[in-house]
Design a protein around this motif. Structure first.
Motif, PDB file in Angstrom:
ATOM      1  N   GLU A  53      70.341  47.561  25.447  1.00 47.58           N
ATOM      2  CA  GLU A  53      69.941  46.212  25.389  1.00 47.58           C
ATOM      3  C   GLU A  53      70.342  45.389  26.358  1.00 47.58           C
ATOM      4  OE1 GLU A  53      69.854  45.245  20.373  1.00 47.58           O
ATOM      5  OE2 GLU A  53      71.709  45.333  21.382  1.00 47.58           O
ATOM      6  N   ARG A  56      67.895  46.666  28.965  1.00 51.05           N
ATOM      7  CA  ARG A  56      66.703  46.424  28.655  1.00 51.05           C
ATOM      8  C   ARG A  56      65.867  47.588  28.913  1.00 51.05           C
ATOM      9  NH1 ARG A  56      64.553  40.265  30.791  1.00 51.05           N
ATOM     10  NH2 ARG A  56      66.373  39.339  29.571  1.00 51.05           N
ATOM     11  N   ARG A  58      63.763  50.079  27.031  1.00 53.64           N
ATOM     12  CA  ARG A  58      63.418  49.935  25.655  1.00 53.64           C
ATOM     13  C   ARG A  58      63.400  51.274  24.923  1.00 53.64           C
ATOM     14  NH1 ARG A  58      60.496  45.226  24.775  1.00 53.64           N
ATOM     15  NH2 ARG A  58      60.373  45.841  22.544  1.00 53.64           N
ATOM     16  N   SER A  59      63.268  52.487  25.310  1.00 53.17           N
ATOM     17  CA  SER A  59      63.039  53.833  25.124  1.00 53.17           C
ATOM     18  C   SER A  59      64.304  54.033  24.332  1.00 53.17           C
ATOM     19  CB  SER A  59      62.527  54.676  26.055  1.00 53.17           C
ATOM     20  OG  SER A  59      63.272  54.775  27.282  1.00 53.17           O
ATOM     21  N   GLU A  61      66.800  51.996  23.610  1.00 55.51           N
ATOM     22  CA  GLU A  61      67.127  51.194  22.356  1.00 55.51           C
ATOM     23  C   GLU A  61      66.488  51.654  21.284  1.00 55.51           C
ATOM     24  OE1 GLU A  61      66.005  46.817  20.941  1.00 55.51           O
ATOM     25  OE2 GLU A  61      65.892  47.271  23.245  1.00 55.51           O
ATOM     26  N   ALA A  62      65.182  52.040  21.324  1.00 58.98           N
ATOM     27  CA  ALA A  62      64.307  52.571  20.194  1.00 58.98           C
ATOM     28  C   ALA A  62      64.941  53.740  19.486  1.00 58.98           C
ATOM     29  CB  ALA A  62      62.848  52.733  20.620  1.00 58.98           C
ATOM     30  N   ARG A  65      68.093  53.022  17.622  1.00 57.55           N
ATOM     31  CA  ARG A  65      67.892  52.371  16.668  1.00 57.55           C
ATOM     32  C   ARG A  65      67.193  53.468  15.433  1.00 57.55           C
ATOM     33  NH1 ARG A  65      68.225  47.198  16.280  1.00 57.55           N
ATOM     34  NH2 ARG A  65      68.446  46.045  18.268  1.00 57.55           N
ATOM     35  N   ALA A  91      59.528  48.420  19.376  1.00 63.63           N
ATOM     36  CA  ALA A  91      59.679  48.921  20.608  1.00 63.63           C
ATOM     37  C   ALA A  91      58.696  50.099  21.317  1.00 63.63           C
ATOM     38  CB  ALA A  91      61.106  49.261  20.804  1.00 63.63           C
ATOM     39  N   ARG A  92      58.522  51.028  20.279  1.00 58.30           N
ATOM     40  CA  ARG A  92      57.701  52.212  20.715  1.00 58.30           C
ATOM     41  C   ARG A  92      56.377  51.776  20.841  1.00 58.30           C
ATOM     42  NH1 ARG A  92      60.863  56.786  17.088  1.00 58.30           N
ATOM     43  NH2 ARG A  92      62.308  57.351  18.667  1.00 58.30           N
ATOM     44  N   ALA A  94      55.385  49.102  21.771  1.00 59.37           N
ATOM     45  CA  ALA A  94      55.037  48.393  22.871  1.00 59.37           C
ATOM     46  C   ALA A  94      54.857  49.278  24.207  1.00 59.37           C
ATOM     47  CB  ALA A  94      56.250  47.546  23.339  1.00 59.37           C
TER      48      ALA A  94
END
Length: 273
Positions: A53, A56, A58-59, A61-62, A65, A91-92, A94
């Motif tokens: 996070e 940043r 995103r992949s 982070e996803a 989660r 996120a995915r 996006a």
């Protein structure tokens, strides 16, 4: 072996870029989940999520989660599971491959099933299946189809569920994935059981159990034992049924799967009566 290899890779990656280390940590968390070490996995994935996070990514982070959502689902923390999987899906969507978004959709379908919201589960699974079908990814599509079949069965449409699960099984057969194939067989066996087709249900459950007997013990084996026990109970063979259900109970207890354990205990009461 996977855990040892990943830990060696992490030691070697100390001087490399942060993203590579985060990806290795996610894989290590996944391995810990597969080993049933959920508390360790949750701590590791939560820390990795905080790093991702801040940077940043995103992949990463996803992915964190997604696995945290699956842990929450397994522990029946359904609101937390929904929150994590919805965030992973956002996120995915996006940016990322269709398979990743479809996996999150299927995960949300599983949460909806556990919540008893079968219509919502069906919608999630069908969306995942449609995305994978469009991409032509049959191996992954099979998992979404199993979800569609299960949701239809929960809605009472057993006749509609049977062909869907047969298609899922045909896509899993011959792919060197004993667990994936067995999961589809168990779901199909449950539908045959509900349709009163006891011999077919017995055959499918036995095939699933045989395939799972040659791989490390997983929850799917307990599911196969449970369904076989249900079939034997319907065939008025309570002693044989109880032996299967007792084995399912042992595996569920060892895995800490209290929700599935309740079903097995209720079935063992039926066999005793």
């Amino acid at each position: 072996e996977a855990e040892a290899t990943l830990r060696q890779a992490l030691s070697a990656a100390r001087a490399s870029d942060e993203r590579k280390k985060e990806l290795l940590l996610v894989e290590l968390g996944r391995v810990l989940v597969r080993q049933g070490r959920r508390a360790e996995a949750q701590e590791l994935l939560a820390k990795t999520l905080a790093f991702a996070e801040r940077s940043r990514r995103r992949s990463v982070e996803a992915a964190c989660r997604f696995h945290l959502g699956n842990i929450a689902l397994h522990e029946f923390r359904l609101d937390e599971a929904t929150r994590q999987h919805e965030a992973a899906l956002a996120a995915r969507r996006a940016g990322g491959p269709a398979t990743a978004a479809a996996a999150s959709l299927s995960a949300l379908g599983a949460v909806a099933l556990a919540q008893g919201n079968f219509a919502a589960a069906l919608a999630r699974y069908q969306e995942a299946q449609g995305a994978l079908e469009t991409e032509g990814i049959e191996a992954e599509e099979a998992f979404a189809l199993v979800g569609v079949g299960r949701a239809l069965a929960r809605l009472g449409d057993f006749a509609g569920a049977a062909p869907v699960l047969k298609r899922a099984l045909s896509l899993r057969e011959g792919r060197d994935d004993a667990v994936g194939e067995a999961i589809a067989r168990v779901a199909l066996a449950e539908v045959h059981l509900e349709l009163g087709q006891l011999e077919v249900a017995h055959q499918e459950a036995r095939k699933a159990l045989f395939a799972l007997s040659i791989v490390p013990e997983v929850d799917a084996r307990a599911d196969a034992e449970r369904v076989l026990g249900q079939v034997l109970l319907r065939q008025r063979r309570p002693q044989e049924a109880d032996a299967r259900l007792a084995e399912a109970e042992r595996i569920y207890r060892a895995a800490g799967n209290d929700f599935a354990l309740l079903t097995v205990l209720a079935l063992r009461l039926d066999t005793a009566i």
